[in-house]
Design an enzyme around this catalytic site. Structure first.
Site, PDB file in Angstrom:
ATOM      1  CB  SER A  38      67.267  47.689  75.860  1.00 30.32           C
ATOM      2  OG  SER A  38      68.332  47.621  76.779  1.00 30.32           O
ATOM      3  CG  ASP A  77      74.830  46.204  72.841  1.00 32.68           C
ATOM      4  OD1 ASP A  77      75.160  46.972  73.769  1.00 32.68           O
ATOM      5  OD2 ASP A  77      73.654  45.872  72.636  1.00 32.68           O
ATOM      6  CG  HIS A 131      72.346  49.073  74.109  1.00 35.09           C
ATOM      7  ND1 HIS A 131      72.143  47.721  74.238  1.00 35.09           N
ATOM      8  CD2 HIS A 131      71.347  49.667  74.806  1.00 35.09           C
ATOM      9  CE1 HIS A 131      71.092  47.500  74.985  1.00 35.09           C
ATOM     10  NE2 HIS A 131      70.573  48.674  75.339  1.00 35.09           N
TER      11      HIS A 131
END
Length: 320
Positions: A137, A264, A291
Site C-alpha cells: 500500500s 480494491d 485491498h
C-alpha cells in the site's frame, strides 16, 4: 509463481476481503528480534528481524498507512519466511511499531529518500545475501518511487522487488476515496491519522495549524494542513503529484512484481492499468482480493496466498 487468486465462496467481495482479513483471518506467529536504528537525521525507527542462516535470502518489508511490522500481511509473510528458511527485515516507518520518533516529522507515501537509506543500510549489514523488497500500500508507492528514481542504481541493492496494492497515483486514489460507500475508508484513515499526530501537537504546538488538522473532513484537508507543510510540500495537490510513483514506473530496471486486485476499494484499478510500465515490471491484477486481503480457504480464512506468491516470484518459480 501463479497470478491466479481464488477467494472463498463466503468472501468474494473487495470490501469483505479488505475488512475481514486484518481482524479474523489466520496467520502464523513468528518471534521477531527488534533493533532500533538511528536515521541519518538522528531520529529513530524500529526494525524487526526474522533470523535465518547466514546465506539465506532476506525479504525487506515496508508496511502501509497506520500499520506496522505486525500487520496481518506482515505476520503471514513472517510465517512463510520461517517455513522457507529465509530471513526477514520488517522496517517500521517513523512513529510506527510501538515507538515514537524524536523529530517533528512523520512518514508519507512519497518518502523515497527514507526507503533509500533503509535499503542501503540492509545492504551494508547483509552484503552477501540476496535482498528482496516488498512495499505494501503506502509503502509500495514509496518503494516503487525509489526504484523509478534510482533506475539501474538500485540493482546492486535489490535483486527483485514487489509493490502490493500500491496507490501509484495519489491524486486518483484520494479522489476515489471520496466516492459513495468508499468514503468509509476515508473516515477510517482520517481517524487514525489524527490520532497519530496528537503527539506532535503536544510536543510541537507551532508545527501545524492544529485546529485545521483536526477539523479535516477528507484526505485533502489533512494533507493540506499537516502532511504537506510538515514534509516540505507546497500543498496537498503538490504532495500527491510529486509523491506518486506512476510517472516513474517506466524507469524501473530491478525486476519488480506489481500486484493489485481489480476489486480494491481503496486503490482505483484504472489508475494502475493506465500506467506506463518498464519491461522489468511484471503486472499481476487478480479479479478479487480487496485491498491487501487475498484471503482464501475455509472460514475464517487463511492469508498464505500473498506471501507464497511473493516468495515464488522472488525465487524465480514460473512467471506471473
Amino acid at each position: 509463481m501463479s497470478c491466479e487468486f481464488q477467494p472463498p465462496w463466503w468472501s468474494r467481495g473487495g470490501h469483505q476481503q479488505t475488512i475481514w482479513a486484518p481482524f479474523f483471518a489466520r496467520s502464523g506467529k513468528v518471534p521477531l528480534r527488534r533493533e532500533i536504528w538511528t536515521t541519518p537525521d538522528h531520529d529513530q525507527v524500529a526494525v524487526d528481524w526474522i533470523d535465518a542462516p547466514p546465506q539465506a535470502p532476506v525479504v525487506i518489508l515496508f508496511h502501509g498507512l497506520g500499520s506496522s511490522s505486525r500487520g496481518h500481511y506482515a505476520l503471514a509473510l513472517a510465517s512463510a519466511l520461517r517455513h522457507r528458511g529465509w530471513g526477514g527485515c520488517f522496517i517500521n516507518f517513523r512513529g510506527c511499531g510501538g515507538i515514537d520518533n524524536r523529530l517533528p516529522r512523520s512518514y508519507h507515501a512519497g518518502d523515497s529518500s527514507e526507503i533509500a537509506w533503509m535499503l542501503e543500510k540492509v545492504a551494508e549489514l547483509l552484503p552477501d545475501r540476496n535482498r528482496y523488497a516488498v512495499g505494501v500500500s503506502l509503502g509500495g508507492n514509496a518503494l516503487l518511487k525509489y526504484l523509478g528514481e534510482q533506475g539501474a542504481n538500485a540493482e546492486p541493492i535489490l535483486s527483485k522487488a514487489a509493490g502490493v496494492c500500491a496507490p501509484i497515483d495519489l491524486v486518483a486514489t484520494a479522489e476515489f476515496l471520496q466516492k459513495g460507500r468508499i468514503r468509509f475508508y476515508n473516515r477510517y484513515f482520517l481517524k487514525n491519522m489524527k490520532q497519530s499526530v496528537r503527539r506532535f501537537q503536544r510536543h510541537y504546538p507551532e508545527l501545524a495549524d492544529w485546529p485545521q488538522v483536526f477539523s479535516a473532513k477528507n484526505l485533502y484537508d489533512f494533507d493540506e494542513h499537516f502532511t504537506a507543510p510538515v514534509h516540505g510540500f507546497a500543498g496537498a495537490q503538490s504532495f500527491w503529484e510529486e509523491g506518486s510513483s506512476a510517472p516513474l514506473l517506466r524507469h524501473i530496471t530491478v525486476p519488480t512484481l506489481l500486484l493489485n486486485s481489480a476489486d480494491d476499494p481503496i486503490v482505483p484499478i484504472a489508475s494502475v492499468r493506465k500506467a506506463m510500465l518498464s519491461a522489468a515490471i511484471t503486472p499481476c491484477v487478480t479479479p478479487h482480493g480487496g485491498h491487501v486481503g487475498f484471503m482464501s480457504g475455509p472460514f475464517p480464512g487463511r492469508l498464505d496466498w500473498l506471501p507464497h506468491t511473493l516468495l515464488d516470484y522472488f525465487d524465480g518459480r514460473n512467471n506471473a
